[in-house]
Design a protein around this motif. Structure first.
Motif, PDB file in Angstrom:
ATOM      1  N   MET A   1       0.977  -1.016  -0.142  1.00  0.00           N
ATOM      2  CA  MET A   1      -0.063  -0.131   0.016  1.00  0.00           C
ATOM      3  C   MET A   1       0.762   1.291   0.015  1.00  0.00           C
ATOM      4  O   MET A   1       0.328   2.198  -0.409  1.00  0.00           O
ATOM      5  CB  MET A   1      -0.938   0.011   1.137  1.00  0.00           C
ATOM      6  N   GLN A   2       1.963   1.317   0.615  1.00  0.00           N
ATOM      7  CA  GLN A   2       2.934   2.313   0.502  1.00  0.00           C
ATOM      8  C   GLN A   2       3.266   2.775  -0.741  1.00  0.00           C
ATOM      9  O   GLN A   2       3.383   3.950  -1.087  1.00  0.00           O
ATOM     10  CB  GLN A   2       4.217   1.853   1.553  1.00  0.00           C
ATOM     11  N   ILE A   3       3.525   1.972  -1.623  1.00  0.00           N
ATOM     12  CA  ILE A   3       3.924   2.280  -3.044  1.00  0.00           C
ATOM     13  C   ILE A   3       2.752   2.979  -3.862  1.00  0.00           C
ATOM     14  O   ILE A   3       2.793   4.013  -4.467  1.00  0.00           O
ATOM     15  CB  ILE A   3       4.250   1.227  -3.867  1.00  0.00           C
ATOM     16  N   PHE A   4       1.551   2.590  -3.413  1.00  0.00           N
ATOM     17  CA  PHE A   4       0.341   3.305  -3.936  1.00  0.00           C
ATOM     18  C   PHE A   4       0.113   4.735  -3.466  1.00  0.00           C
ATOM     19  O   PHE A   4      -0.171   5.578  -4.165  1.00  0.00           O
ATOM     20  CB  PHE A   4      -0.939   2.517  -3.694  1.00  0.00           C
ATOM     21  N   PHE A   6       2.686   6.402  -2.126  1.00  0.00           N
ATOM     22  CA  PHE A   6       3.897   7.184  -2.854  1.00  0.00           C
ATOM     23  C   PHE A   6       3.368   7.829  -4.311  1.00  0.00           C
ATOM     24  O   PHE A   6       3.447   8.979  -4.472  1.00  0.00           O
ATOM     25  CB  PHE A   6       4.842   6.537  -2.941  1.00  0.00           C
ATOM     26  N   LEU A   7       2.719   6.831  -4.828  1.00  0.00           N
ATOM     27  CA  LEU A   7       2.291   7.268  -6.551  1.00  0.00           C
ATOM     28  C   LEU A   7       1.193   8.184  -6.304  1.00  0.00           C
ATOM     29  O   LEU A   7       1.064   9.238  -7.091  1.00  0.00           O
ATOM     30  CB  LEU A   7       1.740   6.067  -7.418  1.00  0.00           C
ATOM     31  N   GLY A   8       0.316   8.095  -5.236  1.00  0.00           N
ATOM     32  CA  GLY A   8      -0.878   9.158  -5.044  1.00  0.00           C
ATOM     33  C   GLY A   8      -0.202  10.478  -4.836  1.00  0.00           C
ATOM     34  O   GLY A   8      -1.015  11.388  -5.321  1.00  0.00           O
ATOM     35  N   SER A   9       0.609  10.296  -4.000  1.00  0.00           N
ATOM     36  CA  SER A   9       1.352  11.706  -3.548  1.00  0.00           C
ATOM     37  C   SER A   9       1.956  12.654  -4.849  1.00  0.00           C
ATOM     38  O   SER A   9       2.014  13.760  -4.943  1.00  0.00           O
ATOM     39  CB  SER A   9       2.320  11.504  -2.419  1.00  0.00           C
ATOM     40  N   PRO A 100      -0.304   0.971 -16.284  1.00  0.00           N
ATOM     41  CA  PRO A 100      -1.355   1.682 -16.302  1.00  0.00           C
ATOM     42  C   PRO A 100      -2.065   1.288 -14.972  1.00  0.00           C
ATOM     43  O   PRO A 100      -2.717   2.219 -14.358  1.00  0.00           O
ATOM     44  CB  PRO A 100      -2.369   1.405 -17.544  1.00  0.00           C
ATOM     45  N   LEU A 101      -2.204   0.210 -14.693  1.00  0.00           N
ATOM     46  CA  LEU A 101      -3.013  -0.484 -13.575  1.00  0.00           C
ATOM     47  C   LEU A 101      -2.226   0.346 -12.104  1.00  0.00           C
ATOM     48  O   LEU A 101      -3.052   0.894 -11.265  1.00  0.00           O
ATOM     49  CB  LEU A 101      -2.966  -1.922 -13.356  1.00  0.00           C
ATOM     50  N   LEU A 102      -0.789   0.282 -11.877  1.00  0.00           N
ATOM     51  CA  LEU A 102      -0.375   0.934 -10.942  1.00  0.00           C
ATOM     52  C   LEU A 102      -0.639   2.496 -10.765  1.00  0.00           C
ATOM     53  O   LEU A 102      -0.852   3.043  -9.865  1.00  0.00           O
ATOM     54  CB  LEU A 102       1.066   0.835 -10.983  1.00  0.00           C
ATOM     55  N   VAL A 103      -0.641   3.046 -12.006  1.00  0.00           N
ATOM     56  CA  VAL A 103      -1.066   4.588 -12.159  1.00  0.00           C
ATOM     57  C   VAL A 103      -2.472   4.726 -11.383  1.00  0.00           C
ATOM     58  O   VAL A 103      -2.796   5.671 -10.695  1.00  0.00           O
ATOM     59  CB  VAL A 103      -0.723   5.138 -13.370  1.00  0.00           C
ATOM     60  N   ILE A 104      -3.425   3.827 -12.092  1.00  0.00           N
ATOM     61  CA  ILE A 104      -4.896   3.896 -11.405  1.00  0.00           C
ATOM     62  C   ILE A 104      -4.828   3.888 -10.372  1.00  0.00           C
ATOM     63  O   ILE A 104      -5.685   4.827  -9.510  1.00  0.00           O
ATOM     64  CB  ILE A 104      -5.487   2.900 -12.490  1.00  0.00           C
ATOM     65  N   LEU A 105      -4.232   2.941  -9.560  1.00  0.00           N
ATOM     66  CA  LEU A 105      -4.077   2.904  -8.400  1.00  0.00           C
ATOM     67  C   LEU A 105      -3.820   4.302  -7.537  1.00  0.00           C
ATOM     68  O   LEU A 105      -4.258   4.514  -6.286  1.00  0.00           O
ATOM     69  CB  LEU A 105      -3.474   1.665  -7.517  1.00  0.00           C
TER      70      LEU A 105
END
Length: 328
Positions: A1-4, A6-9, A100-105
């Motif tokens: 969840m931390q990587i998501f 981080f991407l969200g940030s 794209p899935l990682l980016v969407i999350l």
């Protein structure tokens, strides 16, 4: 969840930039989603090419299965030769799907955690504010930790002048949060509202309905575009294509409308993109392009073959005259 997170940030900076200009969270999500789709467009093209390329070979693949059904090793060998000959990379769509899935999350985390990932406020301060609203009679943060920041935004105008909140955030942060909260009213719709709180007969029910419709529309379009490939999927996989939109509709019914709004916008843009890419890179179109390249290559190779004169041409001098004319 931390990587998501981080991407969200990281993606939150784009969302905040759009909001800073537009001052409207709904419009910001639309602009934000378009930007992300443009960035990911090359991956979408590769994914569609891979799916269409695999689909156009489905008939030949079935013939190989019938011919080498009892010899899995030989079947795999011949199948790889077929892919190599046709220039198809069946695994080429995997990476273009994962990224794209990682980016969407990451986008979801930017929308679901607006205070820490979009405004980039101190997470400890945000947690303290959430704990505070849970002590106020009549107020409570969402039971789901994922949406507690949105719950805080929803009631922030009512508590921003309290001593507790002013002790947690400084004056600039309070002003920014207040501006941010005011931007969740898009076209007269409160994006902080939860459809479940208004019941099935409220017009907020449109959020889960549109969420289901847009997702099922995308699935049906993808099935129509790549029907040969979809036909090879197991029955359970086909069922999942319809269960997932239902599940997303249920989630949209129980979460703030801002999250459902993002899902709807993303699904609609994806639907349009799928239709466009499906027409450009359909199995039929790829087959036609492949045949055109094959014919062009044959003509080019044929032009390189030296002309062999017949005996009567050499005897009559026709070949020599033709050679002289060619030199001229």
């Amino acid at each position: 969840m931390q990587i998501f997170g981080f991407l969200g940030s990281l993606l939150g900076y784009i969302l905040w930039g759009a909001f800073y200009i537009l001052k409207d969270f709904g419009l910001s999500i639309i602009v934000f989603t378009l930007i992300i789709k443009l960035v990911l467009f090359p991956f979408s093209v590769k994914q569609q090419k891979s799916m269409a390329g695999t689909a156009k070979l489905s008939k030949k693949q079935k013939e190989l299965q019938e011919k080498y059904g009892n010899n899995r090793e030989k079947y795999s060998e011949e199948l790889n030769k077929l892919y190599e000959k046709e220039g198809v990379k069946p695994m080429g769509g995997c990476l273009t799907t994962i990224i794209p899935l990682l980016v969407i999350l990451g986008i979801f985390y930017a929308v679901a955690y607006p205070l820490t990932n979009t405004l980039h406020l101190n997470s400890n301060d945000v947690s303290s504010a959430i704990s505070y609203i849970n002590t106020i009679p009549g107020y409570a943060a969402s039971a789901n930790p994922t949406y507690q920041e949105i719950s805080l935004l929803k009631i922030f105008p009512n508590i921003m002048n309290t001593e507790a909140i002013q002790g947690i955030f400084n004056a600039q942060e309070i002003s920014t949060i207040q501006m941010f909260t005011a931007g969740f009213n898009t076209f007269g719709v409160d994006l902080l509202a939860i459809p479940k709180d208004f019941g099935l007969f409220s017009w907020y029910i449109l959020f889960p309905v549109l969420c289901f419709a847009s997702n099922i529309g995308s699935q049906l379009v993808m099935t129509a575009i790549n029907k040969n490939q979809m036909a090879q999927q197991q029955g359970c996989m086909k069922v999942m294509l319809f269960i997932l939109p239902l599940f997303s509709a249920y989630i949209a019914y129980t979460v703030p409308a801002a999250v459902a709004f993002y899902w709807i916008i993303s699904a609609v843009i994806s639907l349009v993109q799928s239709i466009v890419l499906g027409k450009i890179f359909s199995p039929v179109q790829l087959t036609a392009n492949s045949e055109a390249r094959h014919v062009a290559a044959m003509l080019e190779n044929e032009a390189k073959i030296p002309y062999v004169y017949a005996p009567h041409e050499l005897k009559s001098g026709e070949g020599a005259n033709a050679k002289k004319k060619k030199k001229k």
